[in-house]
Design an enzyme around this catalytic site. Structure first.
Site, short mmCIF file in Angstrom:
data_model
loop_
_atom_site.label_atom_id
_atom_site.label_comp_id
_atom_site.label_asym_id
_atom_site.label_seq_id
_atom_site.Cartn_x
_atom_site.Cartn_y
_atom_site.Cartn_z
N HIS A 82 -0.12 2.12 12.23
CA HIS A 82 -0.99 3.31 12.32
C HIS A 82 -1.34 3.66 13.76
CE1 HIS A 82 -2.09 3.84 8.02
NE2 HIS A 82 -1.86 2.54 7.96
N HIS A 94 -5.20 -8.37 5.06
CA HIS A 94 -5.32 -6.96 4.67
C HIS A 94 -4.92 -6.85 3.19
CE1 HIS A 94 -5.04 -2.58 5.07
NE2 HIS A 94 -3.80 -2.62 4.64
N ASP A 142 0.75 4.07 1.42
CA ASP A 142 1.13 4.76 2.65
C ASP A 142 2.22 3.99 3.42
OD1 ASP A 142 -1.02 2.87 3.17
OD2 ASP A 142 -1.10 3.67 5.21
N HIS A 143 2.75 2.92 2.82
CA HIS A 143 3.87 2.18 3.42
C HIS A 143 5.10 2.17 2.50
CE1 HIS A 143 1.36 0.58 6.76
NE2 HIS A 143 0.44 0.96 5.91
N HIS A 152 0.82 -1.22 0.00
CA HIS A 152 0.00 0.00 0.00
C HIS A 152 0.85 1.26 0.00
CE1 HIS A 152 -3.91 -2.08 1.55
NE2 HIS A 152 -3.79 -2.13 0.23
N ASP A 203 -0.08 -3.44 8.70
CA ASP A 203 -1.53 -3.30 8.85
C ASP A 203 -2.21 -4.64 9.10
OD1 ASP A 203 -1.06 -0.64 8.36
OD2 ASP A 203 -2.06 -0.58 6.41
#
Ligand code: ZN
Ligand code: FE
Length: 236
Positions: free
Chosen positions: A166, A111, A57-58, A55, A128
């Protein structure tokens, strides 16, 4: 001596710097500036980046990081086609060393498929998958797959610290209280979480033993119960 820095990134992501015996690994790359600042403050060289999953955001901080540092990029072999270009591709059960620390790859699909966690003595980096008082949404896998992934993490030593991706703990806890309103360990933890957040303190990492006592997704008795709780959270 082992040091682990928690680095807030973007709106609510965390990256981590794991440093042992002169070697430094970054776990996930949400953005570059806070990571570069932390490296500079410590005088550390970035030797490797361990990616948990694909993802944005990683991983999106990686190109800018690579403009300033030259780490080896490490991630899940079966996900290489959609991860940044990997120097070392790992499969479940593979070992990797950061300084003198020996880590092991755990497949925690759910996920995303081929999401991996990195387990070291005393610390597991879960991205996540398992989160503080929660878990990631099940986007690519299915409910039994995510349940099995969380149960693998549940078998790590209870004194393991869980480094998840997160700061969602407060919202997770509000939901958890609807599942287990009588859980006293959960009440006590939520009081701590509220105090920490009011003071701007990160609630990550968290102790696995505390997750086992308070996290409804880890405490689900089977995959069907997990699925019910996960779906309820999706609509919470
Ligand atoms: Zn994700
Ligand atoms: Fe994420």
């Amino acid at each position: 001596m082992t040091e682990i820095l928690t680095i807030p990134c973007l709106a609510d992501n965390y990256a981590f710097l794991l440093h042992d015996n002169g070697t430094t690994a970054l776990i996930d790359a949400p953005e570059s500036a806070p990571v570069l600042a932390a490296l500079k403050a410590r005088g550390w060289n970035l030797d490797m980046v361990l990616l948990t999953h694909h993802h944005w955001d990683h991983v999106d901080g990686l190109p800018e990081l690579l403009a300033h540092t030259s780490p080896k990029i490490i991630g899940a072999a079966p996900d290489a086609h959609r991860l940044p270009k990997l120097d070392i591709a790992l499969n479940e059960g593979d070992e990797l060393a950061v300084g003198n620390l020996k880590g092991r790859v755990i497949d925690v699909s759910g996920h995303t498929i081929h999401h991996i966690a990195y387990a070291f003595p005393g610390a597991v980096f879960t991205g996540d998958s398992l989160m503080a008082l929660g878990c990631g949404r099940v986007f690519e896998g299915d409910m039994p797959m995510m349940y099995d992934s969380l149960q693998k993490l549940a078998t790590l030593p209870p004194d393991t610290m869980v480094y998840s991706g997160h700061e969602y703990t407060q919202a997770n806890g509000k939901f958890a209280q609807t599942i287990e309103p009588e859980n006293e360990a959960l009440q006590a933890r939520m009081a701590d979480v509220e105090r920490m957040r009011a003071a701007g303190v990160a609630t990550v990492p968290s102790l696995l033993a505390l997750e086992l006592a308070t996290n409804p997704f880890l405490r689900a008795r089977d995959a069907a119960a997990f699925a019910r709780i996960r779906r309820a959270k999706d609509n919470f």
